[in-house]
Structures are given as C-alpha cells and as structure tokens.
Design an enzyme around this catalytic site. Structure first.
Site, PDB file in Angstrom:
ATOM      1  N   ILE A 145       0.996  -1.175  -0.324  1.00 51.59           N
ATOM      2  CA  ILE A 145       0.011   0.321   0.324  1.00 51.59           C
ATOM      3  C   ILE A 145       0.798   0.310  -0.204  1.00 51.59           C
ATOM      4  O   ILE A 145       0.670   1.972  -0.730  1.00 51.59           O
ATOM      5  CB  ILE A 145      -0.795  -0.222   1.449  1.00 51.59           C
ATOM      6  N   ILE A 148       2.072   1.368  -3.630  1.00 48.78           N
ATOM      7  CA  ILE A 148       1.060   2.176  -4.586  1.00 48.78           C
ATOM      8  C   ILE A 148       0.848   3.653  -4.225  1.00 48.78           C
ATOM      9  O   ILE A 148       0.721   4.174  -5.603  1.00 48.78           O
ATOM     10  CB  ILE A 148      -0.010   1.166  -4.680  1.00 48.78           C
ATOM     11  N   GLU A 149       0.631   3.661  -3.255  1.00 50.49           N
ATOM     12  CA  GLU A 149       0.177   5.391  -3.060  1.00 50.49           C
ATOM     13  C   GLU A 149       1.572   6.073  -3.411  1.00 50.49           C
ATOM     14  O   GLU A 149       0.742   7.310  -3.753  1.00 50.49           O
ATOM     15  CB  GLU A 149      -0.795   5.145  -1.105  1.00 50.49           C
ATOM     16  N   THR A 150       2.242   5.528  -2.886  1.00 48.00           N
ATOM     17  CA  THR A 150       3.394   7.241  -2.661  1.00 48.00           C
ATOM     18  C   THR A 150       5.138   6.355  -2.971  1.00 48.00           C
ATOM     19  O   THR A 150       5.828   7.352  -3.353  1.00 48.00           O
ATOM     20  CB  THR A 150       3.744   7.709  -1.290  1.00 48.00           C
ATOM     21  N   TYR A 338      -6.706  -1.755  -8.826  1.00 47.83           N
ATOM     22  CA  TYR A 338      -6.089  -1.096  -7.163  1.00 47.83           C
ATOM     23  C   TYR A 338      -6.060  -1.985  -6.656  1.00 47.83           C
ATOM     24  O   TYR A 338      -4.653  -2.709  -5.819  1.00 47.83           O
ATOM     25  CB  TYR A 338      -6.479   0.274  -6.356  1.00 47.83           C
TER      26      TYR A 338
END
Length: 355
Positions: A145, A148-150, A338
């Site tokens: 997570i 994929i987020e940052t 996602y």
C-alpha cells in the site's frame, strides 16, 4: 402496630416523592448540529473575491464558529493566509480515462515497483514486522500500500493542504460538500497535532504522507506507534506502517485470509450482469459456483465474494473472485484494479507468500 403502620406510610410517601421528582425533572434537550451551508452557485468565485471576501467562506466560518471549536479571528486569519490554486481545479476537471488492466499494472505493480518494495521492506523489516504481528496484517500488504500510494514515500505531494483543500472546498462545486468537510477535519487535525496549519503538505486532492490519508482518515486511523506524541505519517515508518495496518483492521481485514482467487467460467449474460454490479460482498462463493463459477483454489462456499474480471490483453479477460480481504483493501481505493495491484505487489515482495 401503629408505629409499624406509620413506617409503611412514610416509605410509601418517599417512593411517591421520588417518582414525582423523576417525572417532573426536565431532560436536557439535545441541541441539533446545524448542517454545513451549501455553496451559493451564484456567488463570485474565490478566484475573484479572495477567500475572506467570499460569501460562502463567511458562511463556513460562521458555521464553524457556532460549533464552538474555532474562533472567528483564527478562521479569518487562516483564510488570510490561504492561496488560491486554480491549477488544482484544472487537474480535477481533466476527463478521466479508464485504462485496461494490462496497461494499469505496468506502472502500478510492475517489476520496478516490486523490486523497490523489497528494498524498502528490507530497510525497515524489524519495524514493519513488529507492526504486522501487533495488528495481524501482513507486512507485505503494508509495504504494497505504501508502494502503490507514494512509491515508498518518494511521491507524497508538494501542495500545501491549506491551499488545496480550501480551493476545492469553495471552487469545485461537484464535490464541494466533501471537501468542506475535509477542510473542517484538516483544521481540527492541525489543532490536535499542535502544528502550524500551513506546514502540512500533500497531494492536490488533500491526501497526506506515505499512505496518502485524507484528513478524516488521519484523525480516525493514524497511529503514534513509537509514542513520541506525533502521528508522523510523512517520515516515521513505524507510524506509517501502524496507521496502514490500523486502517485495514478497522475495515475488516481478517488475519490469514485470502484476497483474490482466480476462477474459470463460461461467461453468460447473468454472470456479466453480476460482474457489472457495484463492488460489494452480497453473494456467497456457493451461489457463484451454482452459476458456473469455479474457483481454482479451495474456498469455503459460505464465504462472501465479488466476481470481477481484468483485461490481460486487448479483448482477453481473466476472471477472479475477491473475498473479504479484497473488500477491506477496496475501502482504501474504490478500484478493483487497485486492489489487484496491491495484491500483486504484496505477493512479489513476499516471495512465496500469497494473498
């Protein structure tokens, strides 16, 4: 005998008095919380009027002052310091494009993302593993997570949240109500964290830190893992990992549960209609099996599942069922691609581990 009678009468009188007092004491009325005022579509844009010169902003200030959580002077001072960011509106108004899975996975869960995830995990393994044990959420999922987020903290956004949230709250009517609520959450968050309200940076849409929490999620789920008095989701990997894990558990993550199972089927109109339904755990595996959906791994017939497909090449589809833990991750970002990308990163980082 007479004394006994008097005692009985006195007791009855006291009971009656008690009942009467209870019945006549008025209850404290619960004061209803007034609804936050809607935008006046006829009002000038804050791009023209400025923030403190805008009627919608002044109604927002009056509402927040009435809540007792802010003073008029501190909100006026806040909006004096806010800078309008019209480029954010331009970004929000760009037409959305729906990429197929075979394109989406390249940038979001490809080899580079997995290799970077392995390095990030090894660098912080002791901390992330301790968080994983504490919350019952796999370390690989936490890493995925953040990835994929940052991209493991490398792309957290450079917009001042005061500017981005204020701009969207008062100059983006389509989602103004949502962003005014998040602006309220942000102002409360800054108070709670005892930080300068203009020091917070994040994405153009108001998401913050390595896990990209919006202010309401920060207030509900961010964790001060090391007990230093700060919930630092920008720099402190322990706080970041615990915050992600806490979010997952709060949204139903089941320890040792699977996320996704591939299935085989012959597509029918009924099955296609099910695939096109909104993402929700409304059907069981057993119900889907009776319609010809065959899981390729052992799954209990009573488990809830969502049926979906991914386009793996132009016009070529693979089919899956998402289980409880799929749905828990879906709460983080409402996209089936996602969630599948998160699963793929986690499996790649974890080697033989399979979600």
């Amino acid at each position: 005998m007479k004394m006994k009678k008097n005692v009985v009468l006195l007791a009855a009188a006291l009971i009656l008095a008690s009942c009467t007092a209870t019945q006549t004491t008025p209850e404290t009325p619960v004061k209803p919380v007034p609804k936050r005022p809607s935008l006046d579509r006829a009002a000038d844009s804050v791009a023209i009027s400025g923030f403190n010169g805008n009627a919608d902003v002044q109604r927002f200030i009056a509402h927040e002052v009435a809540s007792g959580k802010f003073t008029e002077s501190e909100l006026q001072s806040f909006f004096d310091g806010v800078i309008y960011r019209g480029n954010i509106i331009n970004i929000m108004n760009r037409p959305g494009t729906s990429r197929p899975w075979y394109e989406f996975r390249t940038g979001n869960s490809g080899e580079a993302k997995i290799n970077n995830g392995k390095r990030f995990y090894q660098q912080h393994k002791t901390t992330i593993d301790a968080v994983a044990r504490s919350y019952g959420v796999p370390a690989e999922l936490i890493v995925a997570i953040i990835g994929i987020e940052t991209n493991y903290g490398n792309n957290m956004g450079s917009f001042r949240l005061a500017d981005s949230l204020s701009t969207l709250a008062f100059d983006y009517p389509r989602r103004a109500e949502f962003f005014r609520q998040e602006l309220n959450e942000f102002l409360l968050m800054a108070k709670e964290e005892k930080r300068d309200v203009f020091s917070f940076k994040g994405s153009y849409a108001g998401a913050m830190g390595m896990p990209q929490f919006i202010p309401s999620s920060f207030r509900k789920y961010a964790v001060d893992y090391d007990g230093d008095g700060l919930r630092d989701i920008w720099n402190n990997v322990g706080d970041v990992a615990a915050s992600v894990a806490n979010y997952m558990k709060a949204h139903g993550w089941q320890t040792n549960g699977k996320m996704v199972v591939p299935v085989t089927l012959t597509i029918t109109q009924e099955l296609q209609n099910i695939i096109d339904e909104k993402t929700a755990l409304t059907r069981t595996v057993g119900e889907l099996k009776r319609l010809g959906v065959m899981p390729q791994e052992v799954v209990d017939d009573n488990e809830k599942a969502v049926l979906y497909r991914l386009e793996t090449a132009p016009g070529v589809y693979e089919y899956y069922i998402g289980l409880n833990n799929f749905y828990a991750v879906w709460q983080y970002n409402h996209s089936r691609m996602y969630v599948t990308a998160v699963r793929d990163i986690a499996n790649g980082v974890g080697g033989n581990y399979r979600l």
